[in-house]
Scaffold this motif. Structure first.
Motif, short mmCIF file in Angstrom:
data_model
loop_
_atom_site.label_atom_id
_atom_site.label_comp_id
_atom_site.label_asym_id
_atom_site.label_seq_id
_atom_site.Cartn_x
_atom_site.Cartn_y
_atom_site.Cartn_z
N LEU A 1 0.83 -1.21 0.00
CA LEU A 1 0.00 0.00 0.00
C LEU A 1 0.86 1.25 0.00
O LEU A 1 0.49 2.28 -0.59
CB LEU A 1 -0.93 -0.01 1.22
N GLY A 2 2.03 1.20 0.65
CA GLY A 2 2.95 2.34 0.61
C GLY A 2 3.43 2.60 -0.81
O GLY A 2 3.57 3.77 -1.23
N CYS A 3 3.70 1.54 -1.56
CA CYS A 3 4.06 1.70 -2.97
C CYS A 3 2.94 2.39 -3.74
O CYS A 3 3.18 3.27 -4.57
CB CYS A 3 4.34 0.34 -3.60
N SER A 4 1.70 2.00 -3.45
CA SER A 4 0.55 2.59 -4.15
C SER A 4 0.37 4.06 -3.81
O SER A 4 -0.05 4.84 -4.67
CB SER A 4 -0.72 1.81 -3.79
N LEU B 1 2.82 5.94 -5.93
CA LEU B 1 2.80 5.60 -7.35
C LEU B 1 2.29 6.72 -8.25
O LEU B 1 2.85 6.95 -9.34
CB LEU B 1 1.97 4.33 -7.57
N PRO B 2 1.24 7.48 -7.86
CA PRO B 2 0.78 8.57 -8.74
C PRO B 2 1.87 9.57 -9.08
O PRO B 2 2.01 9.99 -10.24
CB PRO B 2 -0.35 9.22 -7.92
N TRP B 3 2.66 9.98 -8.09
CA TRP B 3 3.73 10.94 -8.34
C TRP B 3 4.79 10.34 -9.26
O TRP B 3 5.28 11.01 -10.17
CB TRP B 3 4.36 11.38 -7.03
N ASN B 4 5.13 9.09 -9.04
CA ASN B 4 6.13 8.44 -9.89
C ASN B 4 5.62 8.23 -11.32
O ASN B 4 6.40 8.25 -12.27
CB ASN B 4 6.54 7.10 -9.28
N GLY C 1 7.75 1.06 1.58
CA GLY C 1 7.10 0.85 0.29
C GLY C 1 7.16 2.08 -0.59
O GLY C 1 7.36 1.98 -1.81
N GLN C 2 6.99 3.25 0.01
CA GLN C 2 7.08 4.50 -0.76
C GLN C 2 8.47 4.66 -1.36
O GLN C 2 8.61 5.12 -2.50
CB GLN C 2 6.75 5.69 0.15
N ALA C 3 9.49 4.31 -0.61
CA ALA C 3 10.86 4.43 -1.13
C ALA C 3 11.16 3.35 -2.15
O ALA C 3 11.90 3.59 -3.12
CB ALA C 3 11.85 4.36 0.03
N ALA C 4 10.61 2.16 -1.96
CA ALA C 4 10.90 1.04 -2.87
C ALA C 4 10.40 1.32 -4.28
O ALA C 4 11.07 1.01 -5.26
CB ALA C 4 10.28 -0.25 -2.33
N VAL C 5 9.21 1.92 -4.39
CA VAL C 5 8.69 2.21 -5.73
C VAL C 5 9.54 3.27 -6.41
O VAL C 5 9.73 3.24 -7.64
CB VAL C 5 7.20 2.64 -5.65
N ALA C 6 10.11 4.20 -5.64
CA ALA C 6 11.00 5.20 -6.22
C ALA C 6 12.29 4.56 -6.72
O ALA C 6 12.82 4.95 -7.77
CB ALA C 6 11.31 6.29 -5.19
N PHE D 1 19.84 9.95 -9.31
CA PHE D 1 18.50 9.72 -8.77
C PHE D 1 18.42 8.35 -8.10
O PHE D 1 17.82 8.21 -7.03
CB PHE D 1 17.46 9.82 -9.89
N LEU D 2 19.02 7.35 -8.74
CA LEU D 2 19.00 6.00 -8.18
C LEU D 2 19.75 5.94 -6.85
O LEU D 2 19.29 5.31 -5.89
CB LEU D 2 19.62 5.01 -9.17
N VAL D 3 20.89 6.62 -6.77
CA VAL D 3 21.69 6.62 -5.54
C VAL D 3 20.90 7.24 -4.38
O VAL D 3 20.86 6.71 -3.27
CB VAL D 3 23.02 7.37 -5.75
N PHE D 4 20.24 8.37 -4.65
CA PHE D 4 19.43 9.00 -3.61
C PHE D 4 18.32 8.08 -3.15
O PHE D 4 18.08 7.91 -1.94
CB PHE D 4 18.84 10.32 -4.10
N ASN D 5 17.59 7.46 -4.09
CA ASN D 5 16.46 6.62 -3.73
C ASN D 5 16.90 5.35 -3.00
O ASN D 5 16.20 4.89 -2.09
CB ASN D 5 15.67 6.26 -4.99
N VAL D 6 18.05 4.80 -3.38
CA VAL D 6 18.57 3.63 -2.65
C VAL D 6 18.93 4.04 -1.22
O VAL D 6 18.65 3.31 -0.26
CB VAL D 6 19.78 3.03 -3.38
N GLY D 7 19.54 5.21 -1.07
CA GLY D 7 19.85 5.70 0.27
C GLY D 7 18.59 5.93 1.09
O GLY D 7 18.53 5.60 2.28
N ASP D 8 17.56 6.50 0.45
CA ASP D 8 16.29 6.75 1.13
C ASP D 8 15.67 5.45 1.61
O ASP D 8 15.21 5.34 2.76
CB ASP D 8 15.35 7.48 0.17
N LEU D 9 15.67 4.43 0.75
CA LEU D 9 15.13 3.12 1.13
C LEU D 9 15.95 2.49 2.25
O LEU D 9 15.40 1.89 3.18
CB LEU D 9 15.10 2.20 -0.09
#
Length: 489
Positions: A61-64, A67-70, A191-196, A349-357
């Motif tokens: 559900l966190g991914c969902s 998801l709209p922003w992504n 989940g929010q970070a994983a979808v990013a 972008f990938l590096v930031f999102n991996v760090g965030d997750l």
């Protein structure tokens, strides 16, 4: 059976063991009326197994939620390719992101204030259904080539509609997650970070494919963007259908029926029952004509005042993040001339999102948890130090380097700083979201179970408020870096 000492379940006390108390059917049915806290039913499965399912569903559900922003960001190259011959192309990105963020903020404010008026399970279901329909329309749009004006209006309307549905989805998901405790909130944030991470990973692959074996003068005909958009829209639609099924499964679990029972809207009564209820309320209450909406607003304000430290902390986290990422970070170019700028930007972008997750995942280990509001506010404020660090890197204005040789003249060090920046973003924000609605770790709630979901939705609203303020601040930051940069030798 007791839980092993030191386990997350033992520390968080999410679901008590079924042997701790016996509950008969009448007590379960009247739990919301007779008990101060939800009464748990006998369970056939061990608590940690139930918790694992709940956490995974909240991860989905966190991914969902994000998801709209992504969807909007990832499909930007496709939209721009369709507007290549239109003067609307140059301003399309600004219009789309601004209308999306502003709409999301406005609808989230309404969703926060009215969160007690609707059933979270029903609101989650309908929000996901609307997101599925809107994504399906975007999938169909890849088969047609409308006029630039029609496409412009369609995409903006679709984005605003997704922002609206996403706002109500976010409030309902965080309200339920807060009742299951910090582990469920942490799973939702992860989940929010994983979808990013997934989206940025696709961007890196696309960027690598587009620059490999091609000259810098290569111009795409739009077919690659169209295929990529079709795949992404299709997969997003299917994922939303799966998340709706996961939510339905969770709602039917006995543990949900009693942990989140008080959040569900009671069934409508008959006119006769309503009349008797009004009579009882008139006899038993000093304020028979209280406005429920006014009560909800005053309750939200009361909880917001109590949790102001958490709310300021989480808002400032994203103010700093959005102020420099991506306006400053995308202006930093590789120091190695052999690295293509397009690929470098996608990797960043990938590096930031991996760090965030990573930061959000670390919060699942109790040994790394910080619950003190003052400490979290201090950690949030300390992230300001990343701003001068980024300015010491290879910041460029257009095709010209600002100043002379940068102090940090290394692509590896820049990526390391960016990873830490993302990690701190996920770590501190998740802890704020986990702490604010926790009865065990937040004494400001004074043990009021009915305030848990209110605290969660209010702090979630402050998070989005920080995103909005940070987005506005990014314009000033972008303008400032075009001037003289003092961090050059």
């Amino acid at each position: 059976m007791s839980l092993p000492p030191g386990s997350p379940e033992a520390l968080y006390h999410v679901v008590p063991h079924p042997d701790d108390e016996e509950v008969n059917a009448s007590q379960i049915e009247l739990a919301g009326e007779t008990a101060a806290e939800p009464v748990l039913p006998p369970m056939d499965l061990p608590p940690f197994l139930v918790d694992a399912r709940i956490r995974w569903i909240h991860f989905i559900l966190g991914c969902s939620v994000l998801l709209p922003w992504n969807v909007v960001i990832t499909a930007m190259p496709f939209f721009l390719s369709r507007l290549s011959s239109s003067p609307l192309r140059s301003t399309f990105g600004s219009y789309l992101t601004t209308t999306f963020t502003v709409s999301n903020f406005v609808f989230l404010a309404h969703a926060t204030l009215t969160s007690k008026q609707s059933s979270p399970s029903r609101q989650t279901r309908f929000s996901i259904i609307w997101l599925t329909i809107l994504n399906f329309f975007l999938t169909l749009s890849t088969f047609f080539v409308p006029s630039p004006g029609v496409l412009f209006a369609f995409v903006l309307f679709n984005g605003v509609a997704q922002a609206c549905a996403g706002a109500y989805l976010q409030t309902s998901v965080i309200a339920v997650a807060s009742r299951f405790g910090p582990p469920a909130v942490q799973a939702m944030m992860s989940g929010q970070a994983a979808v990013a991470v997934a989206v940025s990973g696709v961007q890196v692959i696309s960027a690598a494919a587009s620059v490999m074996g091609k000259t810098h003068s290569y111009v795409s005909d739009g077919s690659a963007e169209e295929r990529s958009a079709f795949m992404f829209f299709s997969l997003s639609t299917l994922f939303l259908i799966a998340s709706a099924a996961a939510n339905t499964w969770m709602v039917r679990m006995p543990v949900y029926q009693h942990i989140a029972a008080s959040l569900e809207k009671p069934p409508k009564k008959s006119l006769a029952e309503d009349g008797h209820e009004d009579e009882r309320r008139g006899l038993m209450s000093d304020h028979p004509h209280d406005d429920p909406m006014s009560d909800m607003k005053s309750n939200a304000i009361r909880v917001a005042k109590a949790n102001i430290t958490y709310e300021v902390a989480v808002a400032y986290i994203f103010m700093v993040t959005l102020a420099v990422f991506p306006p400053i970070t995308t202006s930093i170019q590789p120091t190695n001339p052999a690295t293509h700028p397009l690929l470098f930007s996608a990797i960043h972008f990938l590096v930031f999102n991996v760090g965030d997750l990573t930061g959000r995942y670390v919060c699942s280990f109790p040994i790394f948890a910080v619950w003190s509001a003052k400490r979290l506010l201090t950690l949030s404020a300390a992230r300001t130090l990343f701003i001068p660090l980024f300015l010491m890197c290879n910041v460029q204005r257009g095709t010209s380097r600002i100043g002379g040789t940068p102090i940090i003249n290394s692509d590896f060090l820049f990526m390391a700083i960016l990873f830490c920046f993302g990690c701190s973003n996920g770590y501190v924000s998740s802890l704020c979201m986990m702490s604010a609605p926790s009865l065990e770790h937040n004494p400001r709630l004074k043990g009021r179970t009915e305030d848990v979901d209110v605290a969660a939705t209010v702090v979630s609203f402050c998070l989005v408020g920080g995103l909005a303020v940070g987005s506005i601040a990014s314009f000033a930051v972008k303008s400032a870096i075009c001037g003289c940069n003092p961090f050059y030798g």
